[in-house]
Design an enzyme around this catalytic site. Structure first.
Site, PDB file in Angstrom:
ATOM      1  N   TYR A 106      23.506  14.202 -25.180  1.00 44.22           N
ATOM      2  CA  TYR A 106      22.847  14.972 -26.233  1.00 44.22           C
ATOM      3  C   TYR A 106      23.856  15.337 -27.323  1.00 44.22           C
ATOM      4  O   TYR A 106      25.019  15.630 -27.034  1.00 44.22           O
ATOM      5  CB  TYR A 106      22.251  16.256 -25.634  1.00 44.22           C
ATOM      6  CG  TYR A 106      20.755  16.406 -25.838  1.00 44.22           C
ATOM      7  CD1 TYR A 106      19.887  15.330 -25.664  1.00 44.22           C
ATOM      8  CD2 TYR A 106      20.200  17.634 -26.177  1.00 44.22           C
ATOM      9  CE1 TYR A 106      18.523  15.478 -25.822  1.00 44.22           C
ATOM     10  CE2 TYR A 106      18.825  17.794 -26.343  1.00 44.22           C
ATOM     11  CZ  TYR A 106      18.002  16.703 -26.165  1.00 44.22           C
ATOM     12  OH  TYR A 106      16.648  16.842 -26.324  1.00 44.22           O
ATOM     13  N   GLY A 113      17.391  21.326 -22.285  1.00 48.18           N
ATOM     14  CA  GLY A 113      16.854  22.254 -21.304  1.00 48.18           C
ATOM     15  C   GLY A 113      17.495  22.061 -19.938  1.00 48.18           C
ATOM     16  O   GLY A 113      17.644  20.934 -19.458  1.00 48.18           O
ATOM     17  N   VAL A 114      17.859  23.166 -19.310  1.00 46.14           N
ATOM     18  CA  VAL A 114      18.556  23.083 -18.029  1.00 46.14           C
ATOM     19  C   VAL A 114      17.671  22.447 -16.967  1.00 46.14           C
ATOM     20  O   VAL A 114      18.176  21.783 -16.042  1.00 46.14           O
ATOM     21  CB  VAL A 114      19.035  24.488 -17.589  1.00 46.14           C
ATOM     22  CG1 VAL A 114      17.852  25.421 -17.330  1.00 46.14           C
ATOM     23  CG2 VAL A 114      19.939  24.396 -16.365  1.00 46.14           C
ATOM     24  N   ASP A 115      16.352  22.585 -17.078  1.00 49.12           N
ATOM     25  CA  ASP A 115      15.463  21.961 -16.103  1.00 49.12           C
ATOM     26  C   ASP A 115      15.553  20.440 -16.172  1.00 49.12           C
ATOM     27  O   ASP A 115      15.567  19.757 -15.141  1.00 49.12           O
ATOM     28  CB  ASP A 115      14.023  22.431 -16.310  1.00 49.12           C
ATOM     29  CG  ASP A 115      13.518  22.222 -17.733  1.00 49.12           C
ATOM     30  OD1 ASP A 115      14.339  22.148 -18.671  1.00 49.12           O
ATOM     31  OD2 ASP A 115      12.286  22.153 -17.919  1.00 49.12           O
ATOM     32  N   ARG A 116      15.642  19.897 -17.390  1.00 51.70           N
ATOM     33  CA  ARG A 116      15.790  18.448 -17.548  1.00 51.70           C
ATOM     34  C   ARG A 116      17.131  17.981 -16.976  1.00 51.70           C
ATOM     35  O   ARG A 116      17.207  16.964 -16.284  1.00 51.70           O
ATOM     36  CB  ARG A 116      15.692  18.060 -19.025  1.00 51.70           C
ATOM     37  CG  ARG A 116      14.331  18.312 -19.633  1.00 51.70           C
ATOM     38  CD  ARG A 116      14.359  18.160 -21.157  1.00 51.70           C
ATOM     39  NE  ARG A 116      14.652  16.790 -21.583  1.00 51.70           N
ATOM     40  CZ  ARG A 116      14.915  16.447 -22.846  1.00 51.70           C
ATOM     41  NH1 ARG A 116      14.935  17.394 -23.789  1.00 51.70           N
ATOM     42  NH2 ARG A 116      15.152  15.201 -23.164  1.00 51.70           N
ATOM     43  N   THR A 139       4.440  21.742 -18.189  1.00 50.24           N
ATOM     44  CA  THR A 139       3.877  22.230 -19.446  1.00 50.24           C
ATOM     45  C   THR A 139       4.155  21.240 -20.571  1.00 50.24           C
ATOM     46  O   THR A 139       3.300  20.949 -21.406  1.00 50.24           O
ATOM     47  CB  THR A 139       4.472  23.603 -19.796  1.00 50.24           C
ATOM     48  OG1 THR A 139       4.206  24.503 -18.717  1.00 50.24           O
ATOM     49  CG2 THR A 139       3.878  24.146 -21.074  1.00 50.24           C
ATOM     50  N   THR A 194     -18.428  17.692 -21.737  1.00 46.93           N
ATOM     51  CA  THR A 194     -17.255  17.972 -22.566  1.00 46.93           C
ATOM     52  C   THR A 194     -16.030  18.339 -21.741  1.00 46.93           C
ATOM     53  O   THR A 194     -14.907  17.916 -22.051  1.00 46.93           O
ATOM     54  CB  THR A 194     -17.568  19.098 -23.571  1.00 46.93           C
ATOM     55  OG1 THR A 194     -18.691  18.696 -24.360  1.00 46.93           O
ATOM     56  CG2 THR A 194     -16.389  19.351 -24.486  1.00 46.93           C
TER      57      THR A 194
END
Length: 265
Positions: A106, A113-116, A139, A194
């Site tokens: 990066y 993001g630390v999660d990635r 999310t 719908t």
């Protein structure tokens, strides 16, 4: 014994460090995994009180390690729970330039993001020394690429299923579909109400983005390409994807364990 906690945008996952090797073994059914990895959903609005209640049943750990994608307010809430239960200051992990054989490509390490980052560390642990796509279906859906040398070359972020449906509700006035049932009962392109049209539209949109990425990287890397998927919607996405993407539960939590197991962060 340490406590490991991964706080995302909609859920908290936590586990004891002594249970992580079992979770990583792949020998446990989903129901058994739930006993090893505790999940708290934000939806009821009482996530922190639930976390406090669960932590009070756990003996005082040696330390608490946290991956948090939230802001300083979210971190402060976690701190208050840990201080109140055990009088412990939690350790918050961040993305780094290099970790566990992965070089962070990066442009600004702090933006990743630390999660990635932790999901990639965990994925490479399971599939080392090969080009790898790491997909986290939460999310937001993140699709990150690591080459065979361990260089993270970048990735893509697209809206997750619930985010797509919430956007249609907020911007187009369409009904809001419950994420717990979206697309799980009947998956089709021909929807006659719908709610189903929204749920399946979101699902097929997400799957198309993932399959397009896998297809393009397969052309570049060949059949040696590995692909893993994690996150709350991983199983649902895999149901209709034409690719047999290897699914791992709680990759960011596993990455957190791997990082904190090896050395102090």
């Amino acid at each position: 014994m340490d406590i490991l906690l991964d706080m995302g945008n909609r859920r908290i996952k936590w586990a004891k460090s002594i249970d992580m090797p079992k979770l990583m073994s792949g020998k446990y059914a989903p129901a058994q995994q739930e006993r090893l990895c505790h999940v708290i959903n934000f939806a009821p609005g009482n996530a922190m009180s639930e976390l406090d209640w669960q932590f009070r049943a756990v003996p005082r750990p040696d330390s608490v390690w946290v991956s948090c994608v939230g802001d300083s307010d979210a971190m402060a809430k976690i701190e208050r729970v840990c201080q109140g239960c055990w009088n412990i200051q939690p350790n918050f992990v961040a993305s780094t330039d290099y970790e566990s054989g992965i070089k962070n490509g990066y442009l600004d390490t702090r933006q990743l993001g630390v999660d990635r980052w932790l999901a990639m560390i965990a994925a490479r642990h399971f599939m080392p020394d090969r080009p790898l796509l790491v997909i986290d279906a939460g999310t937001a859906i993140t699709i990150d690429f690591i080459d065979a040398t361990g260089l993270f070359k970048g990735g893509m972020i697209v809206p997750g299923l619930m985010t797509i449906m919430e956007s249609l509700n907020q911007t187009a006035g369409l009904p809001l579909v419950d994420s717990d049932v979206a697309g799980k009962e009947h998956i089709t392109l021909q929807n006659q109400d719908t709610h189903s049209a929204i749920a399946n539209g979101a699902l097929h949109t997400a799957v198309s983005a993932i399959e397009n990425a896998v297809s393009r990287y397969e052309k570049e890397c060949g059949k040696h390409l590995g692909a893993v998927i994690t996150g709350g919607d991983a199983t649902l996405i895999n149901r209709i994807s034409k690719y047999g993407i290897t699914e791992f539960p709680a990759l960011p939590l596993i990455g957190l364990f791997l990082v904190t197991r090896d050395h102090d962060c």
